[in-house]
Design an enzyme around this catalytic site. Structure first.
Site, PDB file in Angstrom:
ATOM      1  N   LYS A  11      -1.830   5.625 -19.218  1.00  0.00           N
ATOM      2  CA  LYS A  11      -1.356   4.377 -18.596  1.00  0.00           C
ATOM      3  C   LYS A  11      -0.212   3.774 -19.391  1.00  0.00           C
ATOM      4  CE  LYS A  11      -2.809  -0.438 -18.443  1.00  0.00           C
ATOM      5  NZ  LYS A  11      -2.355  -0.867 -19.777  1.00  0.00           N
ATOM      6  N   ASN A  12      -0.384   3.644 -20.692  1.00  0.00           N
ATOM      7  CA  ASN A  12       0.615   2.891 -21.464  1.00  0.00           C
ATOM      8  C   ASN A  12       1.926   3.660 -21.639  1.00  0.00           C
ATOM      9  OD1 ASN A  12      -1.039   0.719 -21.576  1.00  0.00           O
ATOM     10  ND2 ASN A  12      -1.713   1.035 -23.691  1.00  0.00           N
ATOM     11  N   ARG A  82       1.222  -6.693 -17.678  1.00  0.00           N
ATOM     12  CA  ARG A  82       1.813  -6.877 -18.994  1.00  0.00           C
ATOM     13  C   ARG A  82       3.132  -6.104 -19.087  1.00  0.00           C
ATOM     14  NH1 ARG A  82       2.021 -10.278 -22.927  1.00  0.00           N
ATOM     15  NH2 ARG A  82       2.535  -9.342 -24.903  1.00  0.00           N
ATOM     16  N   CYS A 106      -3.955  -8.459 -19.543  1.00  0.00           N
ATOM     17  CA  CYS A 106      -5.235  -8.939 -20.065  1.00  0.00           C
ATOM     18  C   CYS A 106      -5.018 -10.106 -21.009  1.00  0.00           C
ATOM     19  CB  CYS A 106      -5.949  -7.808 -20.793  1.00  0.00           C
ATOM     20  SG  CYS A 106      -6.384  -6.461 -19.696  1.00  0.00           S
ATOM     21  N   ARG A 111      -0.174 -13.958 -26.362  1.00  0.00           N
ATOM     22  CA  ARG A 111       0.505 -12.662 -26.535  1.00  0.00           C
ATOM     23  C   ARG A 111       2.007 -12.885 -26.400  1.00  0.00           C
ATOM     24  NH1 ARG A 111      -2.509  -8.147 -22.948  1.00  0.00           N
ATOM     25  NH2 ARG A 111      -1.376  -6.714 -24.293  1.00  0.00           N
ATOM     26  N   PRO A 112       2.642 -13.355 -27.470  1.00  0.00           N
ATOM     27  CA  PRO A 112       4.077 -13.675 -27.374  1.00  0.00           C
ATOM     28  C   PRO A 112       4.939 -12.427 -27.230  1.00  0.00           C
ATOM     29  CG  PRO A 112       3.294 -13.967 -29.630  1.00  0.00           C
ATOM     30  CD  PRO A 112       2.110 -13.540 -28.817  1.00  0.00           C
ATOM     31  N   ILE A 113       6.195 -12.615 -26.812  1.00  0.00           N
ATOM     32  CA  ILE A 113       7.130 -11.482 -26.754  1.00  0.00           C
ATOM     33  C   ILE A 113       8.372 -11.791 -27.600  1.00  0.00           C
ATOM     34  CG2 ILE A 113       6.342 -10.559 -24.530  1.00  0.00           C
ATOM     35  CD1 ILE A 113       8.917 -11.845 -23.329  1.00  0.00           C
ATOM     36  N   ASP A 114       8.161 -12.601 -28.648  1.00  0.00           N
ATOM     37  CA  ASP A 114       9.302 -12.998 -29.485  1.00  0.00           C
ATOM     38  C   ASP A 114       9.993 -11.797 -30.134  1.00  0.00           C
ATOM     39  OD1 ASP A 114       6.689 -13.040 -30.844  1.00  0.00           O
ATOM     40  OD2 ASP A 114       7.893 -13.341 -32.646  1.00  0.00           O
ATOM     41  N   GLN A 115       9.238 -10.756 -30.464  1.00  0.00           N
ATOM     42  CA  GLN A 115       9.862  -9.598 -31.127  1.00  0.00           C
ATOM     43  C   GLN A 115      10.725  -8.792 -30.156  1.00  0.00           C
ATOM     44  OE1 GLN A 115       9.748  -9.221 -34.570  1.00  0.00           O
ATOM     45  NE2 GLN A 115       8.801 -11.227 -34.257  1.00  0.00           N
ATOM     46  N   ASP A 296      -7.769  -1.089 -28.192  1.00  0.00           N
ATOM     47  CA  ASP A 296      -8.250  -0.897 -26.820  1.00  0.00           C
ATOM     48  C   ASP A 296      -9.595  -0.160 -26.766  1.00  0.00           C
ATOM     49  OD1 ASP A 296      -6.020  -2.228 -26.001  1.00  0.00           O
ATOM     50  OD2 ASP A 296      -4.992  -0.499 -25.140  1.00  0.00           O
ATOM     51  N   ILE A 318      -5.753  -6.852 -34.336  1.00  0.00           N
ATOM     52  CA  ILE A 318      -4.530  -6.996 -33.534  1.00  0.00           C
ATOM     53  C   ILE A 318      -4.514  -8.337 -32.786  1.00  0.00           C
ATOM     54  CG2 ILE A 318      -3.113  -5.957 -31.701  1.00  0.00           C
ATOM     55  CD1 ILE A 318      -3.381  -4.019 -33.984  1.00  0.00           C
ATOM     56  N   ARG A 388      -6.927  -1.363 -12.794  1.00  0.00           N
ATOM     57  CA  ARG A 388      -5.555  -1.419 -13.323  1.00  0.00           C
ATOM     58  C   ARG A 388      -5.257  -0.208 -14.197  1.00  0.00           C
ATOM     59  NH1 ARG A 388      -4.821  -5.647 -17.241  1.00  0.00           N
ATOM     60  NH2 ARG A 388      -3.148  -4.210 -17.648  1.00  0.00           N
TER      61      ARG A 388
END
Ligand code: UD1
Length: 424
Positions: A11-12, A82, A106, A111-115, A296, A318, A388
């Site tokens: 999936k990922n 996501r 999820c 769950r930031p996306i600053d990076q 996970d 994590i 999903r």
């Protein structure tokens, strides 16, 4: 549970590779694509942008993005997944501009996306985040290679920056990069389409920008977490299952933990055999970026430890909030204390069936496995989370002897298009 099970594509990896096809001129044929709703949603988003999508068989799809054009995408779909954040890197690469929603997926806390933003900004994009939308624009003649140091090891940021860098001018170096197998898979996909990505799988990835990407055929790797799920299901039910179409190297840390609990794990070329034991021993787990124990898999191992002799400690390394599913397991008789990022689990001799819900994708799979081990019937609601990321979860478990079926749940279906599963 006894028998053999075939693992689907990762999936990922798939959810990054599908957006990556946006940058390709020509037909990409993706093999071993999992049949899961996250994949369906991403393919629908591409079609909305003008791609043609054609299934050759259930796991092989041809995607042609030659005629895509920039326009508003179906934001209601983007919000649900996501991985929609990969559209930022891919759209920038293709159109020089991007508009997406803040990603869904999820909920394990913030769950930031600053990076992602920091890295892609270093390549020359300007970001505006407003009213839940993310706008990005490659200013001053497009993206240019740059050095990016990630403050936090992030799978998503590593892959997103890799996407944006593919066709940027010059060389990008990502330091403190994540090393998960799906990162290597995305790099291999991009390279087979003409990109120049080196070092994926290490903490330094170098990308030399190329003029254009061309079509081709690519086979997605097997799903590490789906494989681990069936390994744990075999262990927890005291069964014996041959888990096929896997890369055993990706499963080593899971195999090692299962052996610590007393199970037998045998590795073959592209399969692992797990033989459970009626007398599981406890163990301790700390989740970490690859090659550490995958977060996970944490809920699945949580179920196993509930059924093991003694006290087991899980430390979540994590996410801030990934123990919500323990409330569901407590309804089934589990004895667990959660304190922040630590769960202390006292094994019990048995779990009992109950009405529980899937809190998220992996937690959903975990309560299903708990239901298969429990005395009596368990009803798991909100199974849209499970769908999903697991292809035909109910069918695969049934083929191994599990007594499980999917039932309609009208109220839930109205809310989410979802249903429940019953495990006896
Ligand atoms: C991916 C996986 C998810 C898995 C996770 C960790 C996909 C679609 N999802 O999620 O299944 O649980 O890796 O293996 O591949 N973080 C920041 N800022 C950022 C990005 C991340 O602070 O810009 C934090 C996150 O909140 C989290 C940690 O870093 O605490 C790791 O997140 P990341 O590796 O980015 O996970 P995802 O890519 O979201």
């Amino acid at each position: 549970m006894h028998g053999e099970v075939e693992i689907s594509g990762a999936k990922n990896a798939a959810v990054a590779i599908i957006p990556a096809t946006l940058m390709v001129n020509g037909v990409c044929t993706l093999e071993n694509l999992p049949q899961i709703s996250d994949v369906d949603m991403l393919l629908t988003i591409l079609q909305h942008l003008g791609a043609t999508v054609h299934y050759l068989d259930k796991s092989t799809v041809e995607i042609d993005c030659t005629n895509v054009h920039f326009q508003d995408a179906p934001f209601d779909l983007m919000r649900k997944i996501r991985a929609s954040y990969y559209l930022i890197g891919a759209m920038l690469g293709r159109f020089g501009t991007a508009k997406t929603t803040m990603p869904g997926g999820c909920n394990f806390g913030v769950r930031p996306i600053d990076q992602h933003i920091k890295g892609i900004t270093a390549l020359g994009a300007a970001f505006v985040v407003e009213n839940g939308f993310i706008y990005a624009n490659a200013t001053d003649g497009g993206l240019r290679g740059a050095k990016v140091y990630l403050d936090k090891v992030s799978v998503g940021a590593t892959m997103n920056i890799m996407l944006a860098a593919c066709q940027a001018k010059g060389r990008t170096v990502i330091e403190n990069a994540a090393r998960e197998p799906h990162i290597v898979d995305l790099a291999n996909f991009l390279n087979s389409m003409g990109a120049d990505v080196r070092g994926a799988g290490t903490d330094t990835i170098k990308i030399n920008g190329v003029e254009a990407l061309h079509g081709g055929t690519y086979t997605i790797i097997p799903d590490q977490i789906e494989a681990g799920t069936f390994m744990v299901a075999a262990a927890a039910t005291g069964g014996e299952v041959l888990v096929k179409n896997v890369i055993p190297r990706h499963l080593e840390v899971i195999s090692a933990k299962l052996r610590e609990t007393g199970c037998v794990v045998e590795e073959y070329g592209d399969a692992v055999l797990v033989r459970g034991t009626r007398a599981l021993n406890s163990t301790n787990i700390k989740t970490q970026p690859y090659p550490g124990f995958p977060t996970d898999m944490q809920p699945l191992m949580g179920v196993l430890l509930c059924l093991a002799r003694g006290t087991g400690v899980i430390t979540e390394g994590i996410y801030d909030n990934r123990f919500k599913y323990m409330d569901e397991l407590r309804r089934m008789g589990a004895e667990v204390q959660v304190d922040g990022k630590t769960a202390i689990i006292e094994g019990v001799s048995e779990l009992t069936g109950a009405n529980v819900r899937a809190c998220d994708l992996r937690a959903g799979a975990a309560v299903v496995v708990a239901g298969l081990c429990a005395r009596g019937r368990t009803q798991v609601e909100d199974v849209h989370y499970i769908e999903r990321g697991y292809e035909d979860f109910v069918g695969k478990l049934s083929s191994l002897g599990a007594n499980i079926r999917r039932v309609a749940d009208t109220e839930a279906e109205e809310r989410h298009g979802s249903a429940a599963v019953l495990c006896d």
